[in-house]
Design an enzyme around this catalytic site. Sequence first.
Site, mmCIF file in Angstrom:
data_model
loop_
_atom_site.group_PDB
_atom_site.id
_atom_site.type_symbol
_atom_site.label_atom_id
_atom_site.label_comp_id
_atom_site.label_asym_id
_atom_site.label_seq_id
_atom_site.Cartn_x
_atom_site.Cartn_y
_atom_site.Cartn_z
ATOM 1 N N LYS A 153 -28.211 -28.522 5.651
ATOM 2 C CA LYS A 153 -28.509 -29.745 6.535
ATOM 3 C C LYS A 153 -29.131 -30.812 5.654
ATOM 4 O O LYS A 153 -30.085 -30.493 5.249
ATOM 5 C CB LYS A 153 -29.197 -29.367 7.782
HETATM 6 O O1 G3P Z 1 -29.832 -31.184 17.020
HETATM 7 C C1 G3P Z 1 -30.852 -32.507 16.821
HETATM 8 C C2 G3P Z 1 -32.192 -32.098 17.596
HETATM 9 O O2 G3P Z 1 -32.665 -30.924 17.364
HETATM 10 C C3 G3P Z 1 -32.683 -33.095 18.145
HETATM 11 O O3 G3P Z 1 -32.931 -32.812 19.551
HETATM 12 O O4 G3P Z 1 -33.982 -33.410 21.752
HETATM 13 O O5 G3P Z 1 -35.356 -33.620 19.429
HETATM 14 O O6 G3P Z 1 -33.482 -35.267 20.325
HETATM 15 P P1 G3P Z 1 -34.064 -33.845 20.534
#
Ligand code: G3P
Length: 217
Positions: A87
């Site tokens: 990634k």
């Molecule tokens: O997959 C990306 C993710 O980990 C971000 O999620 O909820 O932190 O915006 P969030």
Amino acid sequence: MKFFIDTANLEQIREAQALGVLDGVTTNPSLMAKEGITGKNNILKHYVDICEIVDGDVSAEVISTDFEGMIKEGEELAELHSQIVVKAPMIKDGVKAIKYFTDKGIRTNCTLVFSAGQALLAAKAGATYVSPFIGRLDDISTDGLNLISEIRHIYDNYGFDTQILAASVRHTMHVIDCAKIGADVMTGPLSAIEGLLKHPLTDIGLAKFLADYQKGN
Ligand code: G3P
């Protein structure tokens, strides 16, 4: 549509895997830190532990922000396990690194994508997955799902192989909307997957079936 779980929590990964619908895992440095996994060796070991639980792809994120650093880290990550997908962030050196990994046959996930232009660039570089963060766009009053639609449209125009991995999915309705638009993959918390199970009429109907069975026995 593939379902990935967005966590570094092994219990939740095991639970999703046991449900039988899990296709992979995404992680990031914040999710690792949340589980108390710190230090390079512990993080690398944790990726291997995750790979041993799931059958599908496991995204492992590079920390470097320069090309050489990303290459060194990414190659090390890719060697850990055949399920690892490297990634890399949507920055200039990240795009160069994705192109490099693509040419070497190493699979990639381009992360921190917030616009259709960024997604187009990721596809041009040959990313295996592109990760538009829909929840974080919603957080700033911008329609995250609209971005998924734009990327779907662009990728379909040209037949790009890059898979749209809807990320930062926060709840069940995000999953359903992403499925309607045609996202190839969604990654979200276990609660977003389990939310798909729920309907009050299912619970009421089952309770009645069981009660009627009891009456006859
Ligand atoms: O997959 C990306 C993710 O980990 C971000 O999620 O909820 O932190 O915006 P969030």
